[in-house]
Design a protein around this motif. Structure first.
Motif, PDB file in Angstrom:
ATOM      1  N   ARG A 173       0.856  -1.254   0.110  1.00  0.00           N
ATOM      2  CA  ARG A 173      -0.140  -0.070   0.114  1.00  0.00           C
ATOM      3  C   ARG A 173       0.872   1.392  -0.037  1.00  0.00           C
ATOM      4  NH1 ARG A 173      -5.127   0.998   2.447  1.00  0.00           N
ATOM      5  NH2 ARG A 173      -5.131  -0.948   3.368  1.00  0.00           N
ATOM      6  N   LYS A 174       0.651   2.127  -1.151  1.00  0.00           N
ATOM      7  CA  LYS A 174       1.382   3.132  -0.842  1.00  0.00           C
ATOM      8  C   LYS A 174       1.197   4.161   0.131  1.00  0.00           C
ATOM      9  CE  LYS A 174       2.252   3.779  -5.868  1.00  0.00           C
ATOM     10  NZ  LYS A 174       2.092   4.497  -7.484  1.00  0.00           N
ATOM     11  N   PHE A 175      -0.074   4.311   0.678  1.00  0.00           N
ATOM     12  CA  PHE A 175      -0.365   5.380   1.535  1.00  0.00           C
ATOM     13  C   PHE A 175      -0.911   4.656   2.785  1.00  0.00           C
ATOM     14  CE2 PHE A 175      -0.983   7.196  -2.409  1.00  0.00           C
ATOM     15  CZ  PHE A 175      -0.529   8.573  -2.622  1.00  0.00           C
ATOM     16  N   ALA A 176      -0.952   5.367   3.908  1.00  0.00           N
ATOM     17  CA  ALA A 176      -1.540   5.134   4.852  1.00  0.00           C
ATOM     18  C   ALA A 176      -3.207   4.966   4.769  1.00  0.00           C
ATOM     19  CB  ALA A 176      -1.269   5.800   5.982  1.00  0.00           C
ATOM     20  N   ASN A 177      -3.699   4.172   5.648  1.00  0.00           N
ATOM     21  CA  ASN A 177      -5.258   4.005   5.382  1.00  0.00           C
ATOM     22  C   ASN A 177      -5.802   5.068   5.938  1.00  0.00           C
ATOM     23  OD1 ASN A 177      -7.804   3.208   5.171  1.00  0.00           O
ATOM     24  ND2 ASN A 177      -7.739   1.361   6.604  1.00  0.00           N
ATOM     25  N   PRO A 178      -6.618   6.076   5.007  1.00  0.00           N
ATOM     26  CA  PRO A 178      -7.307   7.217   5.226  1.00  0.00           C
ATOM     27  C   PRO A 178      -8.726   7.026   5.943  1.00  0.00           C
ATOM     28  CG  PRO A 178      -7.159   7.022   2.743  1.00  0.00           C
ATOM     29  CD  PRO A 178      -6.729   5.833   3.601  1.00  0.00           C
TER      30      PRO A 178
ATOM     31  N   GLY B 193     -11.140  11.577   1.636  1.00  0.00           N
ATOM     32  CA  GLY B 193     -11.560  11.141   0.371  1.00  0.00           C
ATOM     33  C   GLY B 193     -10.653  11.426  -0.637  1.00  0.00           C
ATOM     34  N   MET B 194      -9.749  12.456  -0.620  1.00  0.00           N
ATOM     35  CA  MET B 194      -8.922  12.573  -1.761  1.00  0.00           C
ATOM     36  C   MET B 194      -7.719  11.480  -1.667  1.00  0.00           C
ATOM     37  SD  MET B 194      -9.825  15.142  -3.542  1.00  0.00           S
ATOM     38  CE  MET B 194     -11.541  14.542  -3.383  1.00  0.00           C
ATOM     39  N   TRP B 195      -7.407  11.130  -0.396  1.00  0.00           N
ATOM     40  CA  TRP B 195      -6.237  10.202  -0.490  1.00  0.00           C
ATOM     41  C   TRP B 195      -6.933   8.747  -0.671  1.00  0.00           C
ATOM     42  CZ3 TRP B 195      -5.581  13.007   4.907  1.00  0.00           C
ATOM     43  CH2 TRP B 195      -4.745  13.994   4.677  1.00  0.00           C
ATOM     44  N   GLU B 196      -8.068   8.584  -0.534  1.00  0.00           N
ATOM     45  CA  GLU B 196      -8.766   7.081  -0.920  1.00  0.00           C
ATOM     46  C   GLU B 196      -8.651   7.180  -2.527  1.00  0.00           C
ATOM     47  OE1 GLU B 196      -9.369   4.716   0.589  1.00  0.00           O
ATOM     48  OE2 GLU B 196     -10.664   4.966   2.374  1.00  0.00           O
ATOM     49  N   PHE B 197      -8.509   8.518  -3.061  1.00  0.00           N
ATOM     50  CA  PHE B 197      -8.406   8.458  -4.575  1.00  0.00           C
ATOM     51  C   PHE B 197      -7.027   8.099  -4.877  1.00  0.00           C
ATOM     52  CE2 PHE B 197     -12.467  11.315  -5.194  1.00  0.00           C
ATOM     53  CZ  PHE B 197     -12.883  10.606  -6.208  1.00  0.00           C
ATOM     54  N   ALA B 198      -6.103   8.554  -3.959  1.00  0.00           N
ATOM     55  CA  ALA B 198      -4.836   8.003  -4.663  1.00  0.00           C
ATOM     56  C   ALA B 198      -4.527   6.806  -3.967  1.00  0.00           C
ATOM     57  CB  ALA B 198      -3.832   9.245  -3.266  1.00  0.00           C
ATOM     58  N   ALA B 199      -5.195   6.098  -3.277  1.00  0.00           N
ATOM     59  CA  ALA B 199      -5.099   4.843  -2.687  1.00  0.00           C
ATOM     60  C   ALA B 199      -5.753   3.989  -3.883  1.00  0.00           C
ATOM     61  CB  ALA B 199      -5.193   4.636  -1.270  1.00  0.00           C
ATOM     62  N   GLY B 200      -6.781   4.626  -4.630  1.00  0.00           N
ATOM     63  CA  GLY B 200      -7.102   3.756  -5.586  1.00  0.00           C
ATOM     64  C   GLY B 200      -8.434   3.043  -5.086  1.00  0.00           C
ATOM     65  N   ASN B 201      -9.167   3.347  -3.997  1.00  0.00           N
ATOM     66  CA  ASN B 201     -10.282   3.090  -3.544  1.00  0.00           C
ATOM     67  C   ASN B 201     -11.338   4.030  -3.773  1.00  0.00           C
ATOM     68  OD1 ASN B 201     -12.388   2.242  -1.887  1.00  0.00           O
ATOM     69  ND2 ASN B 201     -11.355   2.287  -0.046  1.00  0.00           N
ATOM     70  N   THR B 202     -12.062   3.520  -5.004  1.00  0.00           N
ATOM     71  CA  THR B 202     -13.052   4.460  -5.619  1.00  0.00           C
ATOM     72  C   THR B 202     -14.343   4.552  -4.628  1.00  0.00           C
ATOM     73  OG1 THR B 202     -12.492   3.824  -7.633  1.00  0.00           O
ATOM     74  CG2 THR B 202     -14.804   4.601  -7.505  1.00  0.00           C
ATOM     75  N   PHE B 203     -14.888   3.555  -4.026  1.00  0.00           N
ATOM     76  CA  PHE B 203     -16.012   3.773  -3.014  1.00  0.00           C
ATOM     77  C   PHE B 203     -15.380   4.657  -1.881  1.00  0.00           C
ATOM     78  CE2 PHE B 203     -18.209   2.625   0.860  1.00  0.00           C
ATOM     79  CZ  PHE B 203     -19.421   2.610   0.382  1.00  0.00           C
TER      80      PHE B 203
END
Length: 343
Positions: free
Chosen positions: A5-10, A59-69
């Motif tokens: 995972r590139k990013f911490a879980n937002p 929400g923006m960090w979820e976009f970066a992490a690839g989580n559309t929902f």
């Protein structure tokens, strides 16, 4: 080995921001601790900055992490809180303008505003039916909350709005539980919070029927997987760079696609460049040493490691106990099919 995972879980931030803001407003709507129908303006600050700004960032960090929902849900409810705060803030003059047109106009305008969120939340609810129980309950209770608040505003029935406040409190508690379930793990606590998965577990059938194959799995025949054999130093560099763990390990998996529903939401594509599950890196010196300690042959260990890595590439993970069980059973299915082919 955990999935890359590139990013911490937002998600815990977004859920916490939503939960606290919902909790405070629901206390007002429920008439708890103050007179029913009193102005809810104390929520304005939270709605702008915690439920609004912080949730939008999640929400923006979820976009970066690839989580559309997650990206869509957090960003949408951040917009809700900011819009609601703007309605309440006198400087914008929204309530004053509506009040000049009469009480009924104000009630119907707020009812229409909330009706839109009833519809939006129902769409999100449908998208949680194959996630986990906590998320499914969260959006179910949230939709009921919006329905009651919408009806209460439209009809001018304070007690219906009060019921919406009570459901809102339950919604906030469920959101906090989901946040805590993501935050609390064996790496930082002595227990984990259960959050049962709702993903249909074809692996359970496979344990009793090795010939069973899922419809989704049948489509993997044409997908590519990169397998890299490296030394201990190289895998240590990768482990340090991408997982903040300065040590060697046996295998690391790097999915090409971000998958939130294992074997379900991989992109439907015929493009050759996209028909790639990802890459696996295996440290053979580490594996050989591990096999020596366990008195196990490499030919016994490699199928297990490769199966584990492939499951990560297909979207499985084991961050929570429920996910670990699902992934383990899927690994058992694949290994049983592999061993049957060898017979």
């Amino acid at each position: 080995m955990t999935q890359f995972r590139k990013f911490a879980n937002p998600a815990p931030l977004g859920l916490s921001a939503f939960a606290l803001t919902t909790f405070v407003l629901s206390l007002h709507n429920g008439g708890i601790g103050q007179k029913l129908g009193s102005p809810p303006n104390v929520v304005v600050g939270l709605a702008f900055f915690y439920g609004g700004l912080c949730q939008l960032l999640a929400g923006m960090w979820e976009f970066a992490a690839g989580n559309t929902f997650g990206a869509t849900a957090f960003s949408s409810y951040a917009g809700f809180w900011m819009a609601y705060a703007a309605i309440l803030k006198p400087d914008y003059g929204i309530l004053d303008a509506l009040s000049e047109a009469g009480t009924t106009t104000t009630q119907h305008a707020l009812g229409i505003f909330l009706l839109g969120w009833v519809i939006m939340t129902f769409i999100f609810f449908l998208a949680t039916l194959r996630t986990n129980l906590g998320m499914c309950l969260l959006f179910a209770f949230l939709d009921i909350t919006f329905i009651l608040l919408c009806a209460g505003e439209w009809a001018g029935k304070p007690h219906v709005t009060q019921a919406g406040g009570y459901f809102g409190l339950f919604t906030a508690l469920i959101a906090w539980y989901n946040a805590a379930a993501d935050l609390i793990g064996h790496h930082n606590s002595y227990f984990v919070l259960p959050n049962p998965s709702l993903v249909p577990n074809s692996a359970r059938r496979a344990v009793n029927d090795p010939d069973y194959k899922t419809e989704e799995a049948d489509g993997y025949a044409n997908w590519d997987i990169g397998v890299h054999f490296v030394d201990n130093e190289r895998i240590r560099e990768l482990n340090r760079a991408y997982r903040n763990k300065d040590k060697a390990t046996d295998i690391l998996s790097f999915p090409f696609h971000q998958v939130t529903k294992p074997e379900v939401d991989l992109p439907k594509t015929n493009l050759e460049d996209d028909m790639n599950l990802g890459d696996m890196y295996l440290a053979m010196p580490y594996i050989l040493e591990d096999c020596k300690k366990a008195k196990e042959s490499v030919s016994q260990r490699l199928p297990v490691l490769l199966t584990h890595g492939i499951c990560h590439l297909m979207g499985y993970d084991h961050e929570h106990d429920s996910d670990f069980k699902i992934m383990s059973e899927r690994e058992d299915q694949i290994l049983q099919q592999f061993y049957k082919l060898k017979e």
